[in-house]
Write an enzyme that holds these catalytic residues in place. Sequence first.
Site, PDB file in Angstrom:
ATOM      1  N   ASN A  98       0.803  -1.228   0.000  1.00 54.98           N
ATOM      2  CA  ASN A  98       0.000   0.000   0.000  1.00 54.98           C
ATOM      3  C   ASN A  98       0.832   1.272   0.000  1.00 54.98           C
ATOM      4  OD1 ASN A  98      -2.429   1.758   0.862  1.00 54.98           O
ATOM      5  ND2 ASN A  98      -1.033   1.949   2.604  1.00 54.98           N
ATOM      6  N   TYR A 165       3.543   9.953 -10.917  1.00 53.09           N
ATOM      7  CA  TYR A 165       2.627   9.197 -10.053  1.00 53.09           C
ATOM      8  C   TYR A 165       1.703   8.308 -10.889  1.00 53.09           C
ATOM      9  CZ  TYR A 165      -1.137   8.321  -6.687  1.00 53.09           C
ATOM     10  OH  TYR A 165      -2.082   7.723  -5.890  1.00 53.09           O
ATOM     11  N   LYS A 169       1.329   4.181 -11.026  1.00 51.48           N
ATOM     12  CA  LYS A 169       0.085   3.512 -10.675  1.00 51.48           C
ATOM     13  C   LYS A 169      -0.400   2.607 -11.804  1.00 51.48           C
ATOM     14  CE  LYS A 169       0.105   4.772  -6.653  1.00 51.48           C
ATOM     15  NZ  LYS A 169       0.026   3.851  -5.499  1.00 51.48           N
TER      16      LYS A 169
END
Length: 267
Positions: A98, A165, A169
């Site tokens: 996570n 980012y 992802k």
Amino acid sequence: MGQDQINSSRFAGQTAIVTGAGSGIGKAVAIKLVQQGANVALFDLLDDRALETETEINRIREGASHAFDVDIANAKRVEKAVLETVEMYGGVDIVFANAGINGVVAPIEDLSLEDWQKTLSVNLNGTFLTLKHSIPHLKKNGGSVIITSSINGNHTFSSFGMSAYSTSKAGQVAFAKMAALELAKFKIRVNVICPGSISTNIDQSTKKTDHLKDIVIPVQYPEGSQPLEDGPGAPEQVANLVSFLASHEASHITGAQIVIDGAESLL
């Protein structure tokens, strides 16, 4: 009788690794898993926040959690923490990969290679390292891996300046699907969740540059950007999903990419 009381033995005898466990989604998941019977190794940079989380969780059940000082982009620290988890709790059954950062938010031409690499190193390399060092232990009895990706880079592309980012992802989703197929024969399930806006403190890891305003295309929603609820989701809502995916109830689910965003990405 509350749901957590009903499921208090859901993960009895199992051990979970939760990265980014000191706050936000990681903390909520760690609490949920302990409430449902698991022992939880808290992987995070060891600071007051992580230690407070360990103390709070151990009030639920003494000795159920331990905080490990882990930079998930550092291979040696990840390997050491996984081995110490196995020594302390006897194995690994659940991995919640996570931990992540927003990193520097900037136009591509202003983004330095170092800033680009740092975001990918934490978000993508960290996920790889967490799984790499957990897999030998998961193979012993099978298990469940859940990876936190995002709607950014997979379903939405309007977070201007977040090219690093969003790339990280999107990479996590591909990695999760590859891992799901590779590990299926070992009874290890791998799923990836894509949260939308969730009330966490990830913005603390965000650095925005002055030129960001030059590339932003303004988008406004008269009724708001959260169709299902009035604001961002809660970490506890994500924890409910992770708990389900980690459980035997999800025994036939692997390689899934599940959006949890209150329809935010459908706008």
